[in-house]
Design a protein around this motif. Structure first.
Motif, short mmCIF file in Angstrom:
data_model
loop_
_atom_site.label_atom_id
_atom_site.label_comp_id
_atom_site.label_asym_id
_atom_site.label_seq_id
_atom_site.Cartn_x
_atom_site.Cartn_y
_atom_site.Cartn_z
N ALA A 137 -2.31 10.38 6.06
CA ALA A 137 -3.45 9.60 5.92
C ALA A 137 -4.34 10.38 5.39
O ALA A 137 -4.59 11.69 5.49
CB ALA A 137 -3.84 9.18 7.29
N VAL A 143 1.82 12.20 -0.42
CA VAL A 143 3.27 11.51 -0.29
C VAL A 143 4.28 12.26 0.18
O VAL A 143 4.16 13.73 -0.27
CB VAL A 143 3.54 11.22 -1.66
CG1 VAL A 143 5.27 10.62 -1.82
CG2 VAL A 143 2.86 9.80 -2.07
N ILE A 148 1.28 7.12 7.20
CA ILE A 148 1.38 5.59 6.99
C ILE A 148 3.00 5.57 6.47
O ILE A 148 3.30 6.50 5.59
CB ILE A 148 0.41 5.15 5.93
CG1 ILE A 148 -1.02 5.28 6.65
CG2 ILE A 148 0.70 3.75 5.61
CD1 ILE A 148 -2.04 4.95 5.57
N VAL A 175 3.27 8.63 3.99
CA VAL A 175 2.13 9.22 3.40
C VAL A 175 1.05 9.84 4.28
O VAL A 175 0.75 9.05 4.79
CB VAL A 175 1.41 8.21 2.35
CG1 VAL A 175 0.33 8.82 1.31
CG2 VAL A 175 2.39 7.49 1.34
N ASN A 224 0.71 -1.15 -0.13
CA ASN A 224 0.03 0.17 0.11
C ASN A 224 0.99 1.19 0.16
O ASN A 224 1.84 1.31 0.54
CB ASN A 224 -0.79 0.05 1.12
CG ASN A 224 -0.31 0.01 2.35
OD1 ASN A 224 0.69 -0.99 2.79
ND2 ASN A 224 -0.43 0.99 3.26
N LEU A 225 0.47 2.11 -0.69
CA LEU A 225 1.11 3.45 -0.77
C LEU A 225 0.07 4.37 -0.17
O LEU A 225 -0.69 4.94 -0.85
CB LEU A 225 1.49 3.95 -1.96
CG LEU A 225 2.10 5.41 -2.20
CD1 LEU A 225 3.45 5.47 -1.43
CD2 LEU A 225 2.40 5.73 -3.95
N GLY A 226 0.24 4.64 1.15
CA GLY A 226 -0.91 5.41 1.81
C GLY A 226 -2.10 4.31 2.25
O GLY A 226 -2.06 3.34 2.00
N ASP A 227 -3.19 5.08 2.25
CA ASP A 227 -4.34 4.35 2.25
C ASP A 227 -5.17 4.43 1.23
O ASP A 227 -6.28 3.74 1.00
CB ASP A 227 -5.24 4.81 3.66
CG ASP A 227 -5.45 6.43 3.75
OD1 ASP A 227 -5.36 6.97 2.42
OD2 ASP A 227 -5.63 6.97 4.68
#
Lengths: 224, 314
Positions: B270, B241, B185, B268, A7-10
């Motif tokens: 959220a 990002v 994240i 990144v 996953n790249l972020g959510d």
């Protein structure tokens, strides 16, 4: 074929096809890209293919990482015959008004202007990806003895249409923008046209490009 | 052709038309764009009985001064904004999150945002705009969107093609909450950074730099040390990002970001915190807090429910 999916972020899936940059790996990326694009999956709102990665971003209100990952893992890839790629000729004028970095390249590459152009022109380059700025194609691969680093201080304004090289790649500045690539010439061709909404890009991932030299007069008369 | 229109007496610093943005275009190099603070964009439209994805005027810091000509129309401003409405006989101080009825000759003077960046002005109707890829959103770097992809300028006149028949006055008591931490994240290149660098990222304070715009937010503070490689092979980007270039100062990609980049991704933001992130003005202190994917998904669902709830009460 995909080495790792994470996953790249959510709200994005990151598909890793490896670390090397070559046509074989990139063709796989493009195959996934074209298949997913064609399938038009609800919730997937963007696809970004690059040399060896594919990023799939989605609307978190409509789907999730788990669902998209599952879809990718079970995808039926399109047969490569169905993937239509074009071969394009790009006219480029290498008059001294345009080839702003030719002197620098002569020094770095230890090649004469004639040799540099001979090695650059009339060869097939593969479009790995488009982006950074709208429509900019990343083309490869240049001869090994044609590879130069970016300028130490990037230009604030690179003229629209500039054809430039760095490392194993060539690109075209689709509009005036900052940039640090070595400029060899300029094309009068409209490579990105935002008024053509269904097909704004002349060059797309998977296409083949050949640069053909034109004279300054041909350049000036090109759009008349 | 109706004659309802606005005249821009003063354009403000960064005044553009925005809506929900445009998608399916990353692969050709065109970012999402759209209103930076999505929640405030939606509320502005709801307050004037518009479709939720109608075009609004987004401004940053100093807003525009506008004169309205035409039939009666409702307007509303959202964000944390100081503005006034000048009518024939009086000048009133405006309140955000409340609609006002204005009439021929009235002026709206948006003085500034207050400790935040973006504000939204919605008019109850529809601007006469040329869309690109089904969106008015102006991306000034690529000159894409309505108004030839350029900021609104002093002296411009913009027509309205429709005025909403429903001119009920609406209000809501929404307050833009500030948050202490921006939740992130782990990024795909997290392991590129030294143990010390990772600690700095999660535990130290950064300052939002003046060099921030709709493309990206630059941060200043302790440097984050990369021990593997300060460049990666160029690959796709998405909004939120956090890239760390060789100088060790993180840059957060925002709505008009370049679609491809070659700096390692440490994290990144959220989705739940994006609206509040973009409102952090230069000089603000920022601290990151790590959460995992499932926490991020749950938090976003709650945030989205709260947004829907807010909208349904208007």
């Amino acid at each position: 074929m995909i080495k790792n999916i994470s996953n790249l972020g959510d709200a994005a899936v990151y598909c890793d096809f490896g670390n090397e940059v070559n046509k074989t790996i990139n063709s796989k990326v493009i195959k996934y890209f074209k298949t997913i694009k064609k399938n038009n999956i609800e919730g997937i709102n963007n696809l970004t293919p690059s040399y060896n990665k594919l990023i799939i971003s989605f609307d978190l209100n409509k789907t999730s990482f788990k669902e998209v990952k599952n879809y990718i893992e079970n995808i039926d890839l399109e047969d490569s015959q169905n993937i239509n790629s074009k071969k394009l000729e790009i006219p480029v004028c290498c008059d001294e008004n345009f080839s702003m970095d030719i002197k620098r390249l002569e020094e770095i590459l230890k090649l004469s202007r004639e040799k540099i152009l001979e090695k650059f022109l009339n060869k097939e380059y593969f479009c790995y990806m488009t982006g950074f700025i709208a429509g900019m194609p990343f083309l490869g691969d240049l001869d090994e003895n044609m590879q130069a680093q970016r300028l130490e201080t990037p230009r604030v304004k690179v003229p629209k249409g500039s054809v430039a090289i760095t490392e194993q790649f060539a690109n075209i500045y689709t509009f005036e923008s900052p940039g640090g690539w070595n400029i060899l010439g300029n094309t009068p061709l409209e490579v990105f046209d935002s008024s053509k909404e269904d097909k704004p890009n002349l060059i797309n991932p998977g296409d083949t490009v050949i640069f053909k030299e034109i004279t300054l007069d041909q350049y000036k008369n090109f759009n008349e | 052709m109706s004659n309802n229109h606005i005249n821009i007496i003063r354009s403000g610093i960064n005044t553009t038309f925005q809506d929900k943005g445009r998608d399916h275009l990353y692969h050709i190099g065109i970012p999402f764009s759209g209103a930076m603070d999505n929640r405030n964009f939606l509320i502005a439209n709801k307050l004037v009985n518009n479709n939720l994805d109608s075009a609004v005027i987004e401004f940053a810091y100093q807003g525009p001064h506008i004169k309205y000509s035409g039939e009666k129309i409702n307007i509303a401003i959202t964000g944390d904004v100081i503005f006034s409405i000048k009518k024939k006989d009086a000048e009133i101080e405006g309140n955000c999150y409340k609609s006002y009825q204005i009439e021929n000759g009235d002026e709206i003077n948006i003085i500034s945002t207050n400790k935040s960046v973006y504000g939204y002005l919605a008019l109850g109707g529809e601007f006469d705009l040329k869309l690109q890829w089904n969106s008015c959103s102006i991306n000034t770097k690529a000159n894409i969107g309505s108004n030839d992809g350029k900021k609104l300028e002093t002296g411009q006149k913009i027509n309205l093609i429709k005025i909403n028949a429903n001119r009920d006055i609406k209000k809501t008591n929404y307050i833009n909450s500030k948050i202490e931490n921006i939740r992130v994240i782990k990024g795909t290149n997290f392991e590129y950074f030294s143990e010390e660098g990772k600690k700095i990222f999660y535990h130290k304070e950064f300052t939002v730099s003046k060099l921030s715009d709709r493309m990206g937010m630059r941060l200043e503070g302790p440097k984050i040390d990369n021990i593997v490689n300060t460049n990666i092979k160029s690959e796709g980007l998405i909004k939120g990002v956090i890239q760390v270039p060789p100088d060790g100062n993180p840059i957060i990609m925002l709505s008009d970001h370049g679609t491809i980049g070659g700096y390692p991704k440490i994290g990144v933001v959220a989705s739940v915190d994006y609206d509040r992130l973009v409102q952090m003005s230069p000089g603000s202190k920022i601290k990151f807090k790590e959460i995992n994917l499932s926490e991020a998904e749950t938090l976003f669902k709650l945030y989205e429910m709260e947004t829907q709830n807010l909208l349904s009460q208007i």
